[in-house]
Write a protein that holds these residues in place. Structure first.
Motif, PDB file in Angstrom:
ATOM      1  N   ALA A  75      -9.617  18.809   0.453  1.00  0.00           N
ATOM      2  CA  ALA A  75      -9.579  17.601   1.283  1.00  0.00           C
ATOM      3  C   ALA A  75      -8.930  16.455   0.511  1.00  0.00           C
ATOM      4  CB  ALA A  75     -10.994  17.224   1.725  1.00  0.00           C
ATOM      5  N   LEU A  76      -9.236  16.341  -0.774  1.00  0.00           N
ATOM      6  CA  LEU A  76      -8.611  15.296  -1.588  1.00  0.00           C
ATOM      7  C   LEU A  76      -7.105  15.520  -1.719  1.00  0.00           C
ATOM      8  CD1 LEU A  76     -11.273  14.786  -4.397  1.00  0.00           C
ATOM      9  CD2 LEU A  76     -10.727  13.239  -2.516  1.00  0.00           C
ATOM     10  N   ASP A  81      -1.573  13.934  -0.083  1.00  0.00           N
ATOM     11  CA  ASP A  81      -0.328  14.203   0.642  1.00  0.00           C
ATOM     12  C   ASP A  81      -0.091  13.145   1.717  1.00  0.00           C
ATOM     13  OD1 ASP A  81       0.075  16.430  -0.918  1.00  0.00           O
ATOM     14  OD2 ASP A  81      -0.622  17.865   0.598  1.00  0.00           O
ATOM     15  N   LEU A  82      -1.165  12.725   2.383  1.00  0.00           N
ATOM     16  CA  LEU A  82      -1.043  11.687   3.400  1.00  0.00           C
ATOM     17  C   LEU A  82      -0.595  10.377   2.768  1.00  0.00           C
ATOM     18  CD1 LEU A  82      -1.525  10.764   6.367  1.00  0.00           C
ATOM     19  CD2 LEU A  82      -3.828  10.136   5.630  1.00  0.00           C
ATOM     20  N   LYS A  83      -1.188  10.030   1.634  1.00  0.00           N
ATOM     21  CA  LYS A  83      -0.830   8.794   0.935  1.00  0.00           C
ATOM     22  C   LYS A  83       0.637   8.818   0.515  1.00  0.00           C
ATOM     23  CE  LYS A  83      -1.990   8.323  -3.308  1.00  0.00           C
ATOM     24  NZ  LYS A  83      -2.730   8.214  -4.568  1.00  0.00           N
ATOM     25  N   ILE A  84       1.085   9.922  -0.063  1.00  0.00           N
ATOM     26  CA  ILE A  84       2.472  10.043  -0.497  1.00  0.00           C
ATOM     27  C   ILE A  84       3.421   9.974   0.702  1.00  0.00           C
ATOM     28  CG2 ILE A  84       4.153  11.634  -1.523  1.00  0.00           C
ATOM     29  CD1 ILE A  84       1.868  12.551  -3.394  1.00  0.00           C
ATOM     30  N   PHE A  91       5.923  10.084   7.481  1.00  0.00           N
ATOM     31  CA  PHE A  91       4.628  10.490   8.041  1.00  0.00           C
ATOM     32  C   PHE A  91       4.819  11.795   8.794  1.00  0.00           C
ATOM     33  CE2 PHE A  91       1.432  10.423  11.451  1.00  0.00           C
ATOM     34  CZ  PHE A  91       0.307  10.404  10.667  1.00  0.00           C
ATOM     35  N   ASP A  92       4.054  12.805   8.403  1.00  0.00           N
ATOM     36  CA  ASP A  92       4.191  14.135   8.993  1.00  0.00           C
ATOM     37  C   ASP A  92       2.971  14.427   9.865  1.00  0.00           C
ATOM     38  OD1 ASP A  92       5.114  16.664   9.531  1.00  0.00           O
ATOM     39  OD2 ASP A  92       4.596  17.501   7.573  1.00  0.00           O
TER      40      ASP A  92
END
Length: 136
Positions: A75-76, A81-84, A91-92
């Motif tokens: 989860a981390l 990945d979301l932050k990057i 945004f994917d």
């Protein structure tokens, strides 16, 4: 493994002893021993299947803790990945799906109160990011 019982292997029964005479000639015994007969019986169950399944379902606390730690790390990683992706402007939408899967996997408990507290904080952060992703 040895199998005992009516359906298992048994050692042969000793033959009736032949009468020995002082002569060296071959002689058959006078009485023939009746062969041992057994009634046909149904095969016995190997054991209580429910008990075997229950034993397989018992989890080792160490293994449960390891799986919980792995789910937390996963989860981390998705949060990173979301932050990057947000910082780079890429945004994917697949990241949101991975976040949903991570949130679902964090619902189970590990049995360790400290680890459960950390996992619940990670879960809260994942839920916040999912709520923010719904605004895009």
């Amino acid at each position: 493994m040895r199998i005992y019982g009516p359906n298992g292997t048994t050692l042969g029964t000793p033959a009736a002893s032949a009468r020995r005479s002082s002569t060296s000639a071959f002689a058959l015994p006078d009485t023939i021993a009746p062969a041992e007969t057994r009634a046909a019986t149904a095969p016995k169950a190997a054991g209580n299947i429910d008990a075997l399944l229950a034993l397989q379902g018992i989890e080792d606390p160490v293994e449960r803790r390891k799986r919980s730690v792995a789910r937390g790390r996963g989860a981390l990683d998705v949060l990173d990945d979301l932050k990057i992706g947000l910082l780079s402007g890429n945004f994917d939408a697949s990241t949101v799906g991975r976040l949903r899967n991570a949130a679902a996997s964090l619902k189970s408990t590990s049995g360790d109160p400290g680890l459960d507290a950390v996992l619940s904080e990670i879960e809260l952060r994942v839920e916040v990011e999912l709520a923010k992703a719904g605004q895009f």
